[in-house]
Motif scaffolding. Structure first.
Motif, PDB file in Angstrom:
ATOM      1  N   GLU A 153      40.366  32.103  75.534  1.00 20.34           N
ATOM      2  CA  GLU A 153      41.211  32.871  74.619  1.00 20.34           C
ATOM      3  C   GLU A 153      40.540  33.030  73.254  1.00 20.34           C
ATOM      4  O   GLU A 153      40.555  34.091  72.650  1.00 20.34           O
ATOM      5  N   ARG A 165      51.585  29.503  78.919  1.00 18.70           N
ATOM      6  CA  ARG A 165      52.837  30.211  78.643  1.00 18.70           C
ATOM      7  C   ARG A 165      53.994  29.211  78.525  1.00 18.70           C
ATOM      8  O   ARG A 165      54.773  29.259  77.571  1.00 18.70           O
ATOM      9  N   ARG A 171      53.795  27.324  75.219  1.00 21.53           N
ATOM     10  CA  ARG A 171      54.168  28.042  74.001  1.00 21.53           C
ATOM     11  C   ARG A 171      55.640  28.414  73.987  1.00 21.53           C
ATOM     12  O   ARG A 171      56.279  28.431  72.935  1.00 21.53           O
ATOM     13  N   ASN A 231      58.359  27.210  71.125  1.00 19.99           N
ATOM     14  CA  ASN A 231      59.315  28.124  70.525  1.00 19.99           C
ATOM     15  C   ASN A 231      60.735  27.589  70.637  1.00 19.99           C
ATOM     16  O   ASN A 231      61.496  27.567  69.681  1.00 19.99           O
ATOM     17  N   SER A 262      57.137  36.858  71.599  1.00 17.08           N
ATOM     18  CA  SER A 262      55.755  37.244  71.871  1.00 17.08           C
ATOM     19  C   SER A 262      54.771  36.247  71.283  1.00 17.08           C
ATOM     20  O   SER A 262      53.635  36.147  71.744  1.00 17.08           O
ATOM     21  N   HIS A 263      55.209  35.509  70.267  1.00 23.66           N
ATOM     22  CA  HIS A 263      54.308  34.540  69.646  1.00 23.66           C
ATOM     23  C   HIS A 263      54.980  33.186  69.546  1.00 23.66           C
ATOM     24  O   HIS A 263      56.192  33.102  69.438  1.00 23.66           O
ATOM     25  N   ASP A 264      54.163  32.129  69.576  1.00 23.46           N
ATOM     26  CA  ASP A 264      54.720  30.792  69.414  1.00 23.46           C
ATOM     27  C   ASP A 264      54.753  30.453  67.919  1.00 23.46           C
ATOM     28  O   ASP A 264      54.246  31.219  67.093  1.00 23.46           O
ATOM     29  N   SER A 323      50.220  31.819  67.986  1.00 25.06           N
ATOM     30  CA  SER A 323      49.431  32.241  69.144  1.00 25.06           C
ATOM     31  C   SER A 323      50.267  33.144  70.033  1.00 25.06           C
ATOM     32  O   SER A 323      51.496  33.007  70.120  1.00 25.06           O
ATOM     33  N   VAL A 324      49.570  34.032  70.726  1.00 25.62           N
ATOM     34  CA  VAL A 324      50.271  34.953  71.610  1.00 25.62           C
ATOM     35  C   VAL A 324      50.725  34.198  72.850  1.00 25.62           C
ATOM     36  O   VAL A 324      49.979  33.377  73.395  1.00 25.62           O
ATOM     37  N   PRO A 329      51.090  34.307  76.511  1.00 30.08           N
ATOM     38  CA  PRO A 329      50.578  35.188  77.551  1.00 30.08           C
ATOM     39  C   PRO A 329      51.688  35.611  78.492  1.00 30.08           C
ATOM     40  O   PRO A 329      52.647  34.861  78.709  1.00 30.08           O
TER      41      PRO A 329
END
Lengths: 267, 521, 446
Positions: C322, C380, C383, C387, C427-429, C433-434, C436
Motif C-alpha cells: 500500500e 479492512r 480499519r 472506526n 471510506s477512511h479510518d 488510511s483508506v 480497502p
C-alpha cells in the motif's frame, strides 16, 4: 499519631492512589473489561457503578493481581501493587467465604493483621486490641466473640469492613459492601467511609444503588465493560451518562468477543 | 469454658509428648546397651504375629478372641512392655499429627484428596520392592518402600490436579479414577511380587495396616515425621487458617496462597505415607477426616478445634494400637479407625457446640420461649378490652405493683391460636413457676411482672406490624402472621431502630393496626 | 513372541466374560454418578459393603447366599443414607461425612472378618481384588451347560442395570441435570438418588467376589469419565462407556497374562490389570479426545497462534504494498517486525506457501493474488474496527490500533458488513488510511 497521619496523607496526595492504564481482562466465559484507564484522586470516595456483568468485581480483582490480566499497567501510589500491598485494604463480597468456618468476628478482623504479624509469629494481645478497636469503629464491639455464622448479613459485612480497617491502609477496595445490608449497617459503613475521607484515605466502592451515589460519593466511575465516564459526581453522574452505561451494550463488541471465545474453544 | 477445654487439650498433648520422650529415652538406652541388634529386631518384628504380649498365646489353631487378663491390661496401660510402648507411642504421635493436619484439610474441603493419594501409593511400594530386589538391596527397608510410595502418591495427586484444572472432568471423578486405577496397578504388581520366593507377605500390611510389622526404626521414622508435621502445623497455624478461610484474601495480602497450599498438601502426604504401615492405605484417610470432623462438634474456635482434633487422633491411635496389641488378631488400622469413630459418634451426640443433643435442647428452649411469648401476648390481648374500659388505657407503669388483674378463660386462650390444650397447659405451668401468671379458677391472670413482660412483647409485635404496613406495604390482614414469624428473633438493636423509625418514643403499647378479634377465626 | 498367551476358551473365555459383565454393569450406572458429581459415593459404597457381607456371613454361615446379598446391599444403601444424614445433622461437609461413614464401615467389616476367620473363609484381600481367575471353577448347570455362577449373577445384574437405564433414561437425565426441576415436576430427585445407590450397591456386592471392589470402583468411574471426554451427548456417552468398559476388560485380561511374562513372571491379577487398562484408555481420552483432550487443546492453541501470525504476515506485506515500499521481505525481517520466534515464522510461511498465498523466492517473500485478497479483508476489518471503536465506543486514539489488531483476526465477512452498515460505509479510518473495498467473490451479486 497526628504527625504520621499528616505525613501519610501528604504522600497520599503526592502519588495517585490508584492509576490504571489500558487494563484489559478476558477470562473464561465471564464478562470482560476492555481498555480501562483511570486515575483516581487521592482522599476521595469513589463509587464504581454499572449494570450486572459490567466487570466491576473483575476490575478490583485485576487491580490486586487476583486474576490474570491480558494487558495493562496498574500503579498503586506510583508503584506496582506487589510493592504496596500494605497500603491497600480489600473488602470482598460476602459470598466469597464459608461462614460456617470455626472463627469468631474478632478472629476474622485479626486476619487483617496477619501480614504485619509475620510468618510463624502468633497473634498477640496488642493485635487483638487493634482488631477490637476496628470492630468498635463499625459498632460491633459487643459481638466480637460470636461465631461468624451467627452474625446477621449486615454484621458480617461490617466484620469484613473492620478487617480492612485494621490494616490501616491508604487505599480501600470494597466489593459491594452495601449489598443486602440493613439500614444501620449502611449508616455505619457510610460513617466509616466519611471518617476515612477525613483522614485523607481513598476508598473505591462498588455500588449498585444509584439513588445514593450522589449522597455517598464524591467521585464516580461509570463502568460497562469499558469506562463510560469518570469524574466528580457533579460532572459525570448525569442522566445521559447513565443511559450510556445502562442502556444498550455495544452489540458488535459482544459479537467479536463471542467469536474470539468460540474460535479459541473450537477451531 | 473455652479456656478450660484448651487447658485440658494442652494437658493431654503434654502427656503424650512426655510419654513419647520417655519411650525414646529408654529405647536409646537399650540401643546403647546393645541388647538388640537392629537387623534382627526388624526381622523378628515382621515375623511376629502381634506386637508382643500374646506372642505365646496366639497359635494357628486357637483363633478365638482371647480376653486378656487383668495383668495384661495393667501392663498395657502402664506401657510396661517395651515394644508395645514404642509402637503405641509412635501411632499416638501419628494420630495427633493426622488430627491436626486433618482439621485444615477438612475446612479446606479437601477431605477426600488424601484418599486418592493413599491409594496411589500402592504401586510405588511394589515398584520400590521390585527395584530393591533387583539391585540386591534390603527390599524390606521401610524408608525405601515409603520413598516409592511417596513417588507414586505424588504422581497420583498430580494427575488429579491436572485432570481437575485442564479438562472438563470434575474433582470427584478425577479422585475416583486415580484412586482405582493406581490401586489396581498396585494390586497387579503385588500379585507379581507374591510369586517371588514368597517373601512379599510384609507388603500386605501396607493395605490393612499392621503395627505388628513395625520395627523400632520404623517407629522412629514415623514418630519423627509426625513430630515435624505437628511442628509445622503449629508454626504455620495462622497462615493455614487464613488460607482455609479466605484464600483470595490471603493472596490479596501477599501470602503465597499456592505455596501454602503446597505446604498443606505436603503435610497430608507425609501423614498418609507414614501412616501406611500402622493404619493401612485404605483407612489412613480416616485419621485425617474423622478426628477433625469430630472436633468440629465441640467448638466454634479454630484453635480449639485444632487441638481437640489432635487429641482425638492421638487417643484413637493410642487406644487402637493398644487394643490390637492386647487382643489377638485385631487389625490395628481398623481398630484405630473404629476408636476414632466412637469418638466421632460421641462428639456428634454430645458435642457442646454443634452436637445433636445441644441443638435439640436449644430448639426445645426456643420453642418454649416462643410458646411463652405467645401465651403472654394472648393473655394480654384478651384482657386488653376490659383494661381499656377501666380507663387504664394500656398505660404500663412498672412501679405499679398493685393492680386489679383480669382473668382470662382457658377457652378464650385455646381459641386464640391453634395450640393443643396439653401444650398450652404445660406452657402455663412453666410460666406460673416463673410467677409471670397464676391460675385463677378456670382461667389465668397475669401478675404484675407478667403484665410488664406481656406488654413489652405485644409492643414489639405491634411495632413490627406497623412497620410492615407503613414501610413494606403489607396488607393489615397479613401482618399478624408475618410479625409472628419474626418477633421472636427481634434484637434490642432492631427494636430501637424500629422505634426511631416509627416515632413511637413512648413506652405505650400501640393499638393493634388490625382488629384483634379477627385472629380468632 | 511378545504375546505368548495360552488362551483357553473354557477358562479365559469365562474369565473375560465375567470381567466384561462386571465392567459393563458398573459403567452403565457410573455415567450418572459422574454426571451427578458423586463418583466418590460409588467408591464409598463399594468399600462399605464389607460389614454387611461379614455380618450376613456370621448369621447365615454360607457364602453365595441370598441373605448375605441382601445384608451387603442394605449396608451399601445405608452408606448413602448415613452420608446424607451426617451431613444434615452435623453440618459436616459432604466429602468428610462420606469419609467418616465408609472408613468406619470398612474398618468394622475388617474386624468382623478377621475375628470370624475360623468360621468363614472370606479374606479381606478377596473383597478388594476378587478372585476372577477362579470364576470358571464354580459352575452351575444352566440348560445342560455348565456356566460359572459369577457369570450368571453378573449377567442378571447387567440385565437389571440395562433395564434401569433404558426405562428411567429421561428421569435419570432430568434428575441428574436439574434436581430441583425434577422434584418440582413430580419426580423426586431423592427417590432417583436412592434407586441409583441401591443399584450401585447391588452391582458392588454382585461383583465383589469375582472381580473385587477395586474393579467396581474403577469401572464405575473410569469408562464413563473417558466417554465424557469424548462426547457431549448423553446417549453416546452411555454407549461409549459400555464399549470402553468391554475393551478394558478384554485388554486387562490379556495384559494380566502377557505383561508379567515380559519380565519373566507368570501372570498377575486380572482385576488389577483391568483397572490399569481402563486407566490407560482414560489417559488416551484425556490427551487426545477430539475436542476436550489436553494435547488436542494445546495443538489448537498453537494452531490459532500460527494462523494469527499468518494473518499478521499477509497484512504486513499488504501494508507495505500500500505504501509502495518494496513488497518483498526477508524471513528474519519478519521475525523482527512481528516479534515472533523463528520457528513460528517458519511454520507460518510454509503454511502460507502451501495455501498459495505467498511466494518465496530466495527467502524473499511476496504476496500472491490470493494472499492479497486475504490481506485486504484483514486490513479492512482492522480499519473498520478502528472506526467503530473511535466513534461508537469512544476509545482513546492511541489505543485503537491495539484493540483492532486483536479483533481483526476474529472478524468474518458478516461482521464486517455489519460494521460497515453501522457506520454508513466509511471510506477512511481515524488515522486517515483508506479502508480497502472488499473484493466480491465471482458470482455473488450485490
Amino acid at each position: 499519631m497526628n504527625n504520621t497521619l499528616s505525613e501519610s496523607s501528604a504522600t497520599a496526595t503526592k502519588a495517585i492512589p490508584l492509576s490504571i492504564d489500558d487494563l484489559t481482562v478476558a477470562y473464561h466465559r465471564k464478562p470482560v473489561i476492555w481498555d480501562v484507564s483511570l486515575d483516581l484522586p487521592a482522599g476521595s470516595l469513589v463509587g464504581v457503578v454499572g449494570p450486572n456483568g459490567a466487570g466491576k468485581s473483575t476490575l478490583l480483582k485485576a487491580v490486586m493481581d487476583l486474576i490474570p490480566r491480558a494487558s495493562g499497567r496498574i500503579k498503586v501510589f506510583g508503584e506496582s501493587y506487589a510493592d504496596n500491598r500494605g497500603r491497600v485494604g480489600y473488602v470482598p463480597q460476602r459470598e466469597s467465604v464459608d461462614w460456617d468456618f470455626p472463627v469468631d468476628a474478632l478472629d476474622v478482623v485479626t486476619m487483617g493483621l496477619y501480614r504485619e504479624i509475620g510468618w510463624c509469629f502468633p497473634v498477640r494481645k496488642k493485635h487483638r486490641q487493634a482488631a477490637m478497636e476496628a470492630l468498635r469503629r463499625v459498632g460491633m464491639a459487643d459481638l466480637a466473640n460470636r461465631q461468624i455464622s451467627q452474625l446477621s448479613g449486615g454484621q458480617q459485612q461490617r466484620t469484613f469492613l473492620a478487617r480492612a480497617l485494621v490494616q490501616d491502609a491508604d487505599l480501600y477496595l470494597m466489593d459491594e459492601p452495601f449489598a443486602a445490608v440493613d439500614a444501620s449497617t449502611e449508616r455505619a459503613i457510610v460513617d466509616v467511609l466519611r471518617d476515612m475521607r477525613a483522614r485523607g484515605k481513598t476508598a473505591v466502592v462498588i455500588h449498585h444503588d444509584l439513588q445514593t451515589v450522589a449522597e455517598y460519593f464524591d467521585y464516580v466511575v461509570l463502568l460497562n465493560m469499558r469506562v463510560v465516564a469518570h469524574g466528580s459526581v457533579k460532572d459525570v453522574f448525569t442522566p445521559e451518562n447513565l443511559q450510556k452505561t445502562y442502556g444498550g451494550r455495544l452489540t458488535l463488541l459482544d459479537e467479536v468477543t463471542e467469536a474470539m471465545r468460540h474460535q479459541r474453544r473450537k477451531l | 469454658m473455652m479456656s478450660r477445654s484448651v487447658l485440658i487439650a494442652c494437658g493431654v498433648l503434654a502427656w503424650i509428648c512426655f510419654l513419647a520422650m520417655l519411650g525414646f529415652a529408654t529405647e536409646l538406652g537399650l540401643q546403647q546397651e546393645g541388647l538388640q541388634s537392629e537387623g534382627q529386631e526388624a526381622i523378628s518384628n515382621i515375623e511376629a504375629p502381634n506386637v508382643s504380649l500374646l506372642k505365646s498365646r496366639s497359635s494357628i489353631t486357637d483363633r478365638r478372641l482371647e480376653w486378656p487378663t487383668w495383668e495384661q491390661w495393667w501392663s498395657l496401660i502402664l506401657l510396661r512392655d517395651y515394644n508395645t510402648r514404642v509402637v503405641v507411642l509412635g501411632v499416638t504421635l501419628l494420630g495427633a499429627a493426622a488430627g491436626m493436619v486433618g482439621s485444615f484439610t477438612l475446612l479446606r474441603k479437601r477431605a477426600l484428596m488424601g484418599d486418592a493419594l493413599s491409594h496411589a501409593t500402592l504401586p510405588g511400594i511394589g515398584f520400590a520392592f521390585l527395584l530393591a530386589n533387583q539391585l540386591g538391596w534390603d527390599a524390606k527397608s521401610l524408608p525405601l518402600l515409603l520413598f516409592g510410595a511417596t513417588a507414586t502418591g505424588l504422581i497420583g495427586l498430580g494427575v488429579v490436579l491436572v485432570i481437575r484444572h485442564s479438562t472438563r472432568l470434575k474433582e470427584d471423578t478425577a479422585l475416583g479414577a486415580v484412586l482405582s486405577v493406581f490401586f489396581g496397578g498396585g494390586v497387579a504388581l503385588l500379585s507379581v511380587i507374591q510369586q517371588m520366593d514368597g517373601h512379599a507377605a510384609g507388603l500386605e500390611s501396607f493395605i490393612y495396616g499392621k503395627t505388628a510389622s513395625m520395627g523400632i526404626r520404623d517407629v522412629q521414622l514415623i514418630a519423627a515425621a509426625a513430630l515435624v508435621c505437628i511442628l509445622v502445623s503449629f508454626l504455620l497455624f495462622k497462615e493455614l487458617k487464613l488460607l482455609c478461610f479466605d484464600g483470595q484474601f490471603a493472596s490479596s495480602r501477599g501470602f503465597p496462597a499456592i505455596r501454602l497450599d503446597i505446604v498443606l498438601m505436603g503435610l497430608v502426604v507425609t501423614v498418609c505415607i507414614v501412616g501406611l504401615q500402622a493404619v493401612g492405605l485404605i483407612l489412613v484417610i480416616a485419621l485425617l477426616i474423622i478426628p477433625a470432623a469430630a472436633a468440629r462438634f465441640w467448638t466454634e474456635k479454630m484453635w480449639v478445634m485444632f487441638l481437640i482434633s489432635g487429641c482425638i487422633g492421638a487417643a484413637g491411635g493410642m487406644v487402637g494400637a493398644g487394643m490390637s496389641a492386647v487382643f489377638a488378631r485385631l487389625p490395628s488400622g481398623a481398630m484405630i479407625v473404629l476408636v476414632c469413630t466412637v469418638f466421632f459418634l460421641l462428639s456428634m451426640v454430645f458435642g457442646t457446640s454443634r452436637g445433636i443433643l445441644v441443638r435439640w435442647l436449644q430448639r426445645t428452649q426456643l420453642n418454649r420461649s416462643i410458646d411463652r411469648q405467645h401465651l403472654l401476648r394472648a393473655a394480654f390481648e384478651l384482657a386488653e378490652p376490659k383494661r381499656v374500659s377501666r380507663g387504664t388505657d394500656n398505660e404500663i407503669v412498672p412501679q405499679d405493683g398493685h393492680r386489679e388483674q383480669v382473668t382470662v378463660s382457658m377457652q378464650a386462650l385455646l381459641g386464640k391460636r391453634s395450640w393443643s390444650s396439653w401444650r398450652l397447659n404445660r406452657s402455663i405451668d412453666r410460666a406460673a413457676r416463673d410467677s409471670l401468671l397464676y391460675r385463677d379458677g378456670d382461667g389465668i391472670s397475669l401478675t404484675a411482672r407478667g403484665v410488664i413482660e406481656a406488654a413489652r412483647l405485644t409492643r414489639q409485635h405491634r411495632l413490627w406490624e406497623i412497620f410492615l404496613i407503613t414501610h413494606a406495604d403489607f396488607a393489615p390482614s397479613q401482618v399478624d402472621r408475618q410479625a409472628d414469624a419474626i418477633e421472636h428473633v427481634l434484637e434490642p438493636e432492631l427494636i430501637r431502630e424500629l422505634v426511631s423509625l416509627l416515632d413511637h418514643q413512648d413506652i405505650v403499647v400501640p393499638a393493634s393496626p388490625h382488629p384483634v378479634e379477627e385472629m380468632k377465626s | 513372541m511378545i504375546f505368548a498367551i495360552s488362551w483357553n476358551w473354557s477358562l479365559d473365555g469365562w474369565i473375560v466374560l465375567a470381567g466384561i459383565l462386571a465392567a459393563v454393569s458398573a459403567a452403565l450406572l457410573g455415567n450418572f454418578l459422574v454426571l451427578r458429581r458423586m463418583s466418590m459415593l460409588g467408591d464409598a459404597i463399594s468399600h462399605s459393603v464389607l460389614p454387611g457381607l461379614a455380618a450376613a456371613f456370621f448369621i447365615s454361615g454360607t457364602r453365595n447366599s441370598f441373605p448375605m446379598f441382601i445384608g451387603a446391599v442394605f449396608v451399601g444403601v445405608l452408606t448413602a443414607y448415613l452420608t446424607q444424614w451426617i451431613r444434615g445433622m452435623g453440618k459436616v461437609d459432604e466429602g468428610a461425612s462420606m469419609g467418616v461413614v465408609f472408613t468406619s464401615l470398612f474398618a468394622l467389616g475388617l474386624v468382623l472378618i478377621v475375628q470370624g476367620a475360623d468360621r468363614v473363609d472370606l479374606d479381606p484381600g478377596c473383597v478388594l481384588y476378587g478372585a476372577i481367575e477362579q470364576t470358571p471353577l464354580d459352575q452351575v448347570q444352566l440348560g445342560g451347560v455348565g456356566v460359572p455362577r459369577a457369570v450368571v449373577t453378573l449377567g442378571i445384574v447387567t440385565a437389571i442395570n440395562t433395564l434401569f437405564v433404558l426405562l428411567f433414561y429421561k428421569e435419570l437425565k432430568l434428575s441428574s441435570f436439574d434436581p430441583a426441576l425434577s422434584t418440582s415436576s413430580g419426580l423426586s430427585a431423592g427417590l432417583m438418588h436412592y434407586l441409583l445407590m441401591t443399584l450401585v450397591a447391588i452391582t458392588a456386592v454382585a461383583s465383589f467376589e469375582s472381580v473385587g471392589n477395586i474393579l467396581v470402583v474403577a469401572m464405575l468411574v473410569v469408562p464413563p469419565a473417558s466417554a465424557y471426554m469424548l462426547t457431549d451427548r448423553l446417549p453416546v456417552m452411555i454407549g461409549l462407556s459400555v464399549a470402553l468398559a468391554t475393551l478394558a476388560a478384554v485388554l486387562g485380561h490379556l495384559g494380566a497374562m502377557a505383561v508379567p511374562a515380559w519380565f519373566g513372571f507368570e501372570s498377575t491379577t486380572t482385576a488389577g490389570m483391568m483397572a490399569v487398562a481402563s486407566g490407560l484408555i482414560m489417559l488416551l481420552a484425556l490427551a487426545f479426545a477430539p475436542r476436550h483432550g489436553i494435547v488436542v487443546k494445546w495443538c489448537n492453541q498453537r494452531w490459532l497462534a500460527i494462523s494469527i501470525l499468518c494473518d499478521d504476515i499477509v497484512a504486513l506485506l499488504y501494508r507495505r504494498e500500500e505504501r509502495q515500499l518494496p513488497c518483498v521481505v526477508l524471513e528474519n525481517e519478519l521475525c523482527r517486525e512481528l516479534q515472533a520466534g523463528t520457528w513460528s515464522i517458519y511454520f507460518s510461511l510454509v503454511w502460507l506457501q502451501q495455501r498459495g498465498e505467498t511466494t518465496d523466492a530466495n527467502q524473499q517473500i511476496a504476496l500472491t493474488e490470493k494472499g492479497r485478497d486475504r490481506a485486504r479483508n484483514l486490513v479492512r476489518s482492522h480499519r473498520l474496527w478502528e472506526n467503530y471503536l473511535a466513534s461508537q465506543a469512544m476509545v482513546d486514539g492511541n489505543r485503537l490500533h491495539g484493540l483492532a489488531e486483536r479483533f481483526e483476526h476474529f472478524t468474518g465477512r458478516e461482521l464486517r458488513e455489519q460494521l460497515d452498515k453501522e457506520m454508513d460505509a466509511p471510506s477512511h479510518d481515524p488515522h486517515g488510511s483508506v479502508i480497502p473495498v472488499e473484493k466480491r467473490e465471482e458470482g455473488t451479486s450485490l
